[in-house]
Design a protein around this motif. Sequence first.
Motif, short mmCIF file in Angstrom:
data_model
loop_
_atom_site.label_atom_id
_atom_site.label_comp_id
_atom_site.label_asym_id
_atom_site.label_seq_id
_atom_site.Cartn_x
_atom_site.Cartn_y
_atom_site.Cartn_z
N THR A 1 18.44 -25.90 -32.47
CA THR A 1 19.64 -26.20 -31.69
C THR A 1 20.68 -25.11 -31.89
N LEU A 2 21.59 -25.02 -30.93
CA LEU A 2 22.67 -24.06 -30.98
C LEU A 2 23.96 -24.84 -31.22
N ASN A 3 24.69 -24.50 -32.29
CA ASN A 3 25.88 -25.26 -32.65
C ASN A 3 26.93 -25.28 -31.55
N SER A 4 27.01 -24.21 -30.78
CA SER A 4 28.03 -24.12 -29.73
C SER A 4 27.58 -24.70 -28.40
N ALA A 5 26.42 -25.38 -28.37
CA ALA A 5 25.88 -25.91 -27.12
C ALA A 5 26.84 -26.90 -26.47
N THR A 6 26.92 -26.84 -25.13
CA THR A 6 27.74 -27.79 -24.37
C THR A 6 26.87 -28.40 -23.28
N PRO A 7 25.95 -29.31 -23.65
CA PRO A 7 24.99 -29.87 -22.69
C PRO A 7 25.65 -30.64 -21.55
N GLU A 8 26.88 -31.11 -21.74
CA GLU A 8 27.54 -31.85 -20.67
C GLU A 8 27.82 -30.98 -19.44
N LEU A 9 27.85 -29.64 -19.64
CA LEU A 9 28.07 -28.73 -18.52
C LEU A 9 26.76 -28.29 -17.85
N LEU A 10 25.64 -28.68 -18.42
CA LEU A 10 24.35 -28.23 -17.91
C LEU A 10 24.12 -28.59 -16.44
N PRO A 11 24.42 -29.83 -15.99
CA PRO A 11 24.20 -30.16 -14.57
C PRO A 11 25.00 -29.26 -13.63
N VAL A 12 26.22 -28.90 -14.03
CA VAL A 12 27.05 -28.03 -13.19
C VAL A 12 26.44 -26.64 -13.09
N MET A 13 26.04 -26.09 -14.24
CA MET A 13 25.46 -24.76 -14.26
C MET A 13 24.11 -24.72 -13.55
N THR A 14 23.33 -25.79 -13.69
CA THR A 14 22.03 -25.86 -13.02
C THR A 14 22.20 -25.88 -11.51
N ALA A 15 23.20 -26.61 -11.03
CA ALA A 15 23.47 -26.67 -9.59
C ALA A 15 23.83 -25.28 -9.06
N GLN A 16 24.63 -24.54 -9.82
CA GLN A 16 25.00 -23.19 -9.43
C GLN A 16 23.77 -22.28 -9.42
N ALA A 17 22.94 -22.40 -10.43
CA ALA A 17 21.72 -21.60 -10.50
C ALA A 17 20.79 -21.91 -9.33
N ASN A 18 20.71 -23.18 -8.95
CA ASN A 18 19.87 -23.57 -7.81
C ASN A 18 20.35 -22.93 -6.52
N ARG A 19 21.67 -22.83 -6.35
CA ARG A 19 22.21 -22.21 -5.14
C ARG A 19 21.87 -20.72 -5.12
N LEU A 20 22.00 -20.05 -6.25
CA LEU A 20 21.67 -18.63 -6.32
C LEU A 20 20.18 -18.40 -6.06
N LEU A 21 19.34 -19.26 -6.63
CA LEU A 21 17.90 -19.12 -6.45
C LEU A 21 17.52 -19.35 -4.99
N ALA A 22 18.15 -20.31 -4.35
CA ALA A 22 17.87 -20.58 -2.94
C ALA A 22 18.23 -19.37 -2.09
N ASP A 23 19.34 -18.69 -2.45
CA ASP A 23 19.75 -17.50 -1.71
C ASP A 23 18.71 -16.39 -1.85
N ILE A 24 18.19 -16.21 -3.07
CA ILE A 24 17.17 -15.20 -3.30
C ILE A 24 15.91 -15.51 -2.50
N GLU A 25 15.48 -16.77 -2.53
CA GLU A 25 14.28 -17.17 -1.82
C GLU A 25 14.45 -17.03 -0.31
N GLU A 26 15.67 -17.29 0.17
CA GLU A 26 15.93 -17.14 1.61
C GLU A 26 15.80 -15.69 2.03
N ARG A 27 16.31 -14.77 1.18
CA ARG A 27 16.19 -13.34 1.50
C ARG A 27 14.73 -12.89 1.46
N HIS A 28 13.96 -13.46 0.54
CA HIS A 28 12.54 -13.12 0.49
C HIS A 28 11.81 -13.65 1.72
#
Length: 322
Positions: free
Chosen positions: A190-217
């Motif tokens: 484990t990482l002492n500085s982990a903030t798992p409560e923010l994970l859903p927000v960051m994952t949603a952002q990552a999904n949007r970026l990934l969708a953009d990459i896949e759309e360009r492909h």
Amino acid sequence: MDFFDSHKVDIAELAAVVNMDPDTLLDEQGNMPQIAYLKLVEWAADRFQMPHLGLWMAENHDTSQFGVIGFLYTCSSNFGEFCKLLQRYQRIIMTGSEFQFIDDDDLIEARFTTSIDDVELTSHAAEFAMGVMIDTIQTFTKNLWHPVKTCFAHSVIEPENDYANLFGSNLFFNQAHNSFWFERSLFELTLNSATPELLPVMTAQANRLLADIEERHDFLGYVRLQLRAQLTNEAFDMEALAKQLNMTSRTLHRQLNQLGFNFNSLRIDLIMEMAKEALLKSDAKVTDIAQELGYSESSAFVRVFKRNEGMSPLQFRKSHAA
């Protein structure tokens, strides 16, 4: 880009190295085409006499430079969760690359792959990506941890001692994959500085970026499809393709340039792909293959083939004969 900024290399010089427009070298997320990135790192290693530039960047990286992936790292509750996220979202950092985590008894193989076949061109990228992963593990373990074993697809880059700090001494070169092995138990760290409560927000952002990459492909795939369908049509030029895509030729040129391609290079790539397949899988004459690919004169086809492959079509066929 942080490395180039610190060494006073501006965007215009970088674009000139890879023969691209400075305005399209970077996309809206600040990323560049994979092949351009690899060529620039290779160029920088030579220019600044840093043979282990990939290792240097790994040892001096800042998590914040990876954007949303860096945030996913700080949000992950343990190293295993981070690895799962990295496997899915690595393409956001460098399009055309990925990490795979493969079970190997009590060990896990972390395998880094790219869509580029030239192992020497990808050497700095492999050393950087795997080096950052090892530095991440060292952060989780809070000690100077080294992999059980490390394999590189490329040849050793001297001085070989430079590998020791990150990779230890159990190194193998000219291997089938770029991989390193670590203990399965590390997944639970484990990482002492982990903030798992923010994970859903960051994952949603990552999904949007990934969708953009896949759309360009998908866009590039559709362009290839149209070119393939019209390959023998001499009248099918940039203007015709742009009309087919319902955009201006200027917009089409810009979008292809952002992906590291242009109309002519894509067309030649498809011609070479189809030509090599015909040479290897049929007994067709070179003149017939040339005609099928839209060349009224086989000599013109032979010149293009030699320029791209370094040998004539017949030499290519003979060199691959069983």
